[in-house]
Structures are given as C-alpha cells and as structure tokens.
Motif scaffolding. Structure first.
Motif, mmCIF file in Angstrom:
data_model
loop_
_atom_site.group_PDB
_atom_site.id
_atom_site.type_symbol
_atom_site.label_atom_id
_atom_site.label_comp_id
_atom_site.label_asym_id
_atom_site.label_seq_id
_atom_site.Cartn_x
_atom_site.Cartn_y
_atom_site.Cartn_z
ATOM 1 N N ALA A 25 0.836 -1.207 0.000
ATOM 2 C CA ALA A 25 0.000 0.000 0.000
ATOM 3 C C ALA A 25 0.867 1.251 0.000
ATOM 4 N N ASP A 26 1.950 1.234 0.769
ATOM 5 C CA ASP A 26 2.868 2.383 0.785
ATOM 6 C C ASP A 26 3.519 2.590 -0.576
ATOM 7 N N ILE A 27 3.908 1.504 -1.224
ATOM 8 C CA ILE A 27 4.529 1.608 -2.547
ATOM 9 C C ILE A 27 3.527 2.154 -3.562
ATOM 10 N N ALA A 28 2.284 1.714 -3.502
ATOM 11 C CA ALA A 28 1.260 2.219 -4.420
ATOM 12 C C ALA A 28 1.025 3.712 -4.204
ATOM 13 N N GLN A 29 1.012 4.138 -2.944
ATOM 14 C CA GLN A 29 0.828 5.559 -2.648
ATOM 15 C C GLN A 29 2.024 6.372 -3.154
ATOM 16 N N LEU A 30 3.223 5.859 -2.967
ATOM 17 C CA LEU A 30 4.419 6.534 -3.455
ATOM 18 C C LEU A 30 4.409 6.642 -4.975
ATOM 19 N N ARG A 31 3.963 5.579 -5.640
ATOM 20 C CA ARG A 31 3.865 5.607 -7.104
ATOM 21 C C ARG A 31 2.904 6.704 -7.568
ATOM 22 N N GLN A 32 1.763 6.824 -6.889
ATOM 23 C CA GLN A 32 0.771 7.832 -7.260
ATOM 24 C C GLN A 32 1.314 9.236 -7.058
ATOM 25 N N THR A 34 4.459 10.144 -7.043
ATOM 26 C CA THR A 34 5.497 10.361 -8.055
ATOM 27 C C THR A 34 4.870 10.654 -9.414
ATOM 28 N N HIS A 35 3.830 9.913 -9.769
ATOM 29 C CA HIS A 35 3.160 10.139 -11.050
ATOM 30 C C HIS A 35 2.563 11.541 -11.105
ATOM 31 N N ASP A 36 1.925 11.970 -10.029
ATOM 32 C CA ASP A 36 1.350 13.317 -9.979
ATOM 33 C C ASP A 36 2.431 14.383 -10.077
ATOM 34 N N GLY A 37 3.561 14.143 -9.423
ATOM 35 C CA GLY A 37 4.672 15.096 -9.490
ATOM 36 C C GLY A 37 5.230 15.212 -10.889
ATOM 37 N N PHE A 38 5.379 14.079 -11.591
ATOM 38 C CA PHE A 38 5.873 14.117 -12.967
ATOM 39 C C PHE A 38 4.881 14.804 -13.892
#
Length: 67
Positions: A25-32, A34-38
């Motif tokens: 769950a933490d990795i999925a949140q981090l991915r989201q 990061t995607h929003d930041g990019f």
C-alpha cells in the motif's frame, strides 16, 4: 509444546502477511505521488516551451523589417 510452536508459526505468518500488505500500500501511494509530481513537472515544462516559442516568434517578426 507442539501447540505453542503452531501458534507462534501462525502469528509469524499473519504478521508477515500484514506487513507485506502495508508495504504494498505504501509503494502504491508513493507511485501515485510520483506520477502526480511528474505530471505537474511535465505541464510546467510544456507551458514554458510554449511561452518560449511565442517569444521567439515575436522576436523574429520584430527583427524582419517588412516593407
């Protein structure tokens, strides 16, 4: 004694599965995030490219004397 070993093994497996689920769950949140930041960084760069393009167009028309 065997029941204690089985109980400890059950607790250990349950804890491992719980921690793995939390990690995923933490990795999925981090991915989201990061995607929003990019996406934000990309929109800023594209806006900047558009503005520079318009400025170059203005400078070219100002530099070319038209009769």
């Amino acid at each position: 004694m065997e029941q204690v070993i089985i109980a400890l093994l059950g607790v250990s497996i349950t804890l491992t599965l719980y921690l793995d689920r939390c990690r995923r769950a933490d990795i999925a949140q981090l991915r989201q995030v990061t995607h929003d930041g990019f996406a934000q960084l990309t929109s800023v760069v594209m806006d900047l490219c558009g503005r520079v393009g318009r400025l170059e167009g203005r400078s070219e028309t100002a530099a070319d004397p038209s009769p």
